[in-house]
Design an enzyme around this catalytic site. Structure first.
Site, PDB file in Angstrom:
ATOM      1  N   LEU A 188      40.190  55.904  23.208  1.00  0.00           N
ATOM      2  CA  LEU A 188      41.117  56.248  22.400  1.00  0.00           C
ATOM      3  C   LEU A 188      42.499  56.610  23.386  1.00  0.00           C
ATOM      4  CD1 LEU A 188      38.922  58.776  20.310  1.00  0.00           C
ATOM      5  CD2 LEU A 188      39.431  56.514  19.748  1.00  0.00           C
ATOM      6  N   ASP A 189      43.550  56.132  22.775  1.00  0.00           N
ATOM      7  CA  ASP A 189      44.674  56.220  23.303  1.00  0.00           C
ATOM      8  C   ASP A 189      45.235  57.574  23.254  1.00  0.00           C
ATOM      9  OD1 ASP A 189      47.693  56.258  24.147  1.00  0.00           O
ATOM     10  OD2 ASP A 189      47.955  54.539  23.218  1.00  0.00           O
ATOM     11  N   PRO A 190      45.494  58.127  24.385  1.00  0.00           N
ATOM     12  CA  PRO A 190      45.862  59.800  24.432  1.00  0.00           C
ATOM     13  C   PRO A 190      47.224  60.119  23.463  1.00  0.00           C
ATOM     14  CG  PRO A 190      45.353  59.278  26.260  1.00  0.00           C
ATOM     15  CD  PRO A 190      45.265  58.049  25.769  1.00  0.00           C
TER      16      PRO A 190
END
Length: 48
Positions: free
Chosen positions: A43-45
């Site tokens: 999950l892209d921060p």
């Protein structure tokens, strides 16, 4: 007191910016009271 088992399924998460995959998995584990939680990718921060 033992909890009932969590049924298999999917949880769609609309996360806060800055949360990592690990943060989301840890929170879901704590909420559901189970260790068997995973994710389908990183999950892209910066994504929400």
């Amino acid at each position: 007191m033992k909890r009932d088992p969590v049924p298999p399924g999917l949880v769609v998460v609309d996360k806060a910016p800055g949360m990592t995959s690990h943060d989301v998995v840890a929170r879901v584990r704590r909420i559901l009271g189970t260790r068997k939680v995973g994710h389908a990718g990183t999950l892209d921060p910066m994504a929400t």
